[in-house]
Design a protein around this motif. Structure first.
Motif, PDB file in Angstrom:
ATOM      1  N   TYR A 184     -14.281  -1.395  -9.034  1.00  0.00           N
ATOM      2  CA  TYR A 184     -13.142  -1.851  -9.846  1.00  0.00           C
ATOM      3  C   TYR A 184     -13.523  -2.398 -11.206  1.00  0.00           C
ATOM      4  N   TYR A 241     -12.058  -0.517 -13.993  1.00  0.00           N
ATOM      5  CA  TYR A 241     -10.628  -0.765 -14.203  1.00  0.00           C
ATOM      6  C   TYR A 241     -10.429  -2.038 -15.020  1.00  0.00           C
ATOM      7  N   CYS A 278      -8.780  -2.285 -18.817  1.00  0.00           N
ATOM      8  CA  CYS A 278      -7.629  -3.147 -19.109  1.00  0.00           C
ATOM      9  C   CYS A 278      -7.906  -4.023 -20.316  1.00  0.00           C
ATOM     10  N   ILE A 314      -3.042   0.172 -14.487  1.00  0.00           N
ATOM     11  CA  ILE A 314      -4.480   0.326 -14.220  1.00  0.00           C
ATOM     12  C   ILE A 314      -4.872  -0.477 -12.984  1.00  0.00           C
ATOM     13  N   TRP A 315      -4.201  -1.609 -12.776  1.00  0.00           N
ATOM     14  CA  TRP A 315      -4.467  -2.397 -11.563  1.00  0.00           C
ATOM     15  C   TRP A 315      -3.885  -1.679 -10.343  1.00  0.00           C
ATOM     16  N   LYS A 352      -3.495   1.473  -9.720  1.00  0.00           N
ATOM     17  CA  LYS A 352      -4.187   2.676  -9.241  1.00  0.00           C
ATOM     18  C   LYS A 352      -5.164   2.361  -8.110  1.00  0.00           C
ATOM     19  N   PRO A 353      -6.125   1.419  -8.301  1.00  0.00           N
ATOM     20  CA  PRO A 353      -7.026   1.151  -7.175  1.00  0.00           C
ATOM     21  C   PRO A 353      -6.377   0.330  -6.057  1.00  0.00           C
ATOM     22  N   MET A 354      -5.358  -0.508  -6.376  1.00  0.00           N
ATOM     23  CA  MET A 354      -4.846  -1.445  -5.378  1.00  0.00           C
ATOM     24  C   MET A 354      -3.708  -0.853  -4.553  1.00  0.00           C
TER      25      MET A 354
END
Lengths: 243, 242
Positions: free
Chosen positions: A6, A9, A13, B109-110, B112-114
């Motif tokens: 992560y 990511y 951001c 963007i957060w 997508k992985p979560m």
């Protein structure tokens, strides 16, 4: 792996936010300068005197600052996540010095396959005609289990004397551990309170000391020994010690 | 108190507090983001991805806060017809749009992985998107009528129409079952977030508020200068000049 899960990511951001905020900030700042200059031309010089922030009057400073900040952020991230420092490479302060004096009782009930009781460790027993490998272990320690086969491998070398220091363990558990997985040690000293380990400067189990024939500490290996470390670190050091 | 609303005096007060605003911005962002990115713990479920929060949440607060500022400006425009209120609304709207864009982008963007997706049509996300569209609409309207006398009034009315969205955004997570998590900082029974994460969040929120202030005030100064230029040109009979 350079990036923890992560992190890419998180980085994107913050990157996007800094580009947006920096870009917009630059835009309104340049508009501000432009308007001020035009007002000065029309009205005379008096208008612009109010701002004292000469440093930020250069547009290049303002354009470069957010980029520099972002670049610094990336460097910090990379340096922190790289895990570049190798925690297993910690030289002991005792290297080259005599083993601290110790007198540890044997592990009750531990016997060789022939049924002879296995003794404890004392300073005198560490001096002899063989190079010693002193392995600090405990039954409660997971990495010790992983390391165990490699200690067994070392114990097959007739030029070595492999001894164990049982660190802060319950005797019955230690006995179970050695009966189940095999006993590589010719002597096992029980350090129930961890005092001797303290003298040795042990800061985590497992740890392995290479001791010369004269009872001097030659090298310390912190953390579990695996196949790679055995080939690259332990065996070369032992070869050096045996010369 | 209304003297303060005179542009010349207002600018003097602003110039006095200007360095403090810079200090708040640089200090708050530096300290808050350092703590948020390097000191604060990882989340037990989200891992490192939780660090997006220290950007996403302050940006969301400011995106909503900007609209509240707009609403006060709109009321002042309609009741007192004060020109500074209109200028402030014009100065705040683009910054509000910027922060809501950041909220939407970092949220995606957060997500997508979560959540496994960039976007869902969930009540909180949709209402936030509507807020962004509102800002863009306000900007387009105001720019289309930049120096028309009816511009300020029309913008004020549109602002008041759009205000209905603000409580909807805030309470969307309570009124509907959303994928977006519920309120965890501003709650009647106190924050439900660990102090180790709350402190950097609040500090970086202060820093972003400082940045917000810097941007809005620079915009406001620009607008006042633009107006002055225009009136000077008009007086000299050289056309609008802007």
């Amino acid at each position: 792996m350079i990036f923890a899960p992560y992190t890419a990511y998180v980085l994107s951001c913050y990157g996007i936010a800094f580009l947006l905020l920096g870009g917009y900030g630059l835009h309104i700042f340049l508009a501000h300068r432009n308007l001020k200059q035009r007002l000065e031309q029309v009205e005379g010089a008096s208008v612009a005197a109010s701002s004292k922030w000469l440093f930020f009057k250069s547009k290049w400073v303002f354009a470069v600052l957010p980029l520099l900040f972002f670049a610094g952020l990336i460097v910090l991230f990379a340096s922190r996540l790289d895990g570049g420092q190798n925690k297993t490479d910690l030289p002991s302060a005792l290297v080259g010095k005599a083993l601290p004096s110790m007198d540890l009782p044997p592990l009750e009930g531990l016997k060789t396959s022939a049924g002879v009781a296995i003794g404890g460790i004392n300073s005198a027993s560490m001096v002899g005609d063989k190079v010693s490998v002193l392995n600090v272990f405990a039954s409660w320690c997971g990495p010790c289990r992983a390391e165990h086969p490699f200690i067994m491998q070392l114990s097959k070398n007739p030029q070595l004397r492999v001894v164990g220091l049982n660190y802060k363990d319950k005797p019955e558990n230690a006995l179970n551990f050695l009966t189940q997985h095999g006993n590589p040690y010719v002597a096992v000293g029980v350090d129930a309170k961890g005092r001797t380990a303290l003298d040795l400067g042990v800061y985590g189990v497992p740890e392995t000391f290479l001791v010369s024939k004269e009872g001097r500490i030659l090298h310390r290996f912190t953390g579990p020994i695996d196949e790679k470390r055995l080939q690259n670190e332990v065996l070369p050091q032992i070869e050096k010690a045996l010369k | 108190m209304f003297d303060l609303a005179k542009p010349s005096l207002f600018l003097k007060v602003v110039d006095f507090f200007w360095p403090l605003l810079w200090l708040l911005t640089l200090g708050g962002l530096g300290w808050g983001l350092y703590e948020g990115l390097f000191v604060a713990p990882q989340d037990y479920q989200q891992g490192e991805a939780v660090r997006i929060m220290y950007l996403h949440v302050p940006a969301a607060w400011l995106a909503l806060g900007a609209y509240v500022v707009l609403t006060f400006c709109a009321l002042t425009v309609l009741v007192f017809k004060h020109p500074l209120a209109d200028a402030l609304a014009q100065a705040t709207a683009p910054v509000g749009a910027l922060f809501s864009a950041i909220v939407l982008i970092t949220g995606a963007i957060w997500g997508k992985p979560m959540w496994g997706t960039w976007w869902v049509w969930d009540a909180r996300l949709t209402s936030m998107l509507i807020l962004f569209v509102m800002y863009v609409g306000l900007l387009l309207l105001r720019n289309a009528l930049a120096f028309k006398p009816q511009g300020a009034k029309l913008m004020a009315i549109l602002i008041l129409v759009g205000f209905i969205n603000i409580p909807i955004i805030k309470f969307s997570v309570d009124w509907w079952s959303t994928l977006h998590q519920g309120a965890s900082v501003v709650r009647l029974d106190g924050p439900k977030i660990h102090p180790d994460m709350l402190r950097p969040l609040l500090i970086s929120a202060l820093g972003f508020s400082g940045l917000f202030g810097l941007m809005v005030i620079t915009n406001l100064k620009n607008i006042l200068m633009q107006r002055r230029l225009r009136s000077l040109f008009l007086r000299q009979g050289k056309g609008s000049g802007v």
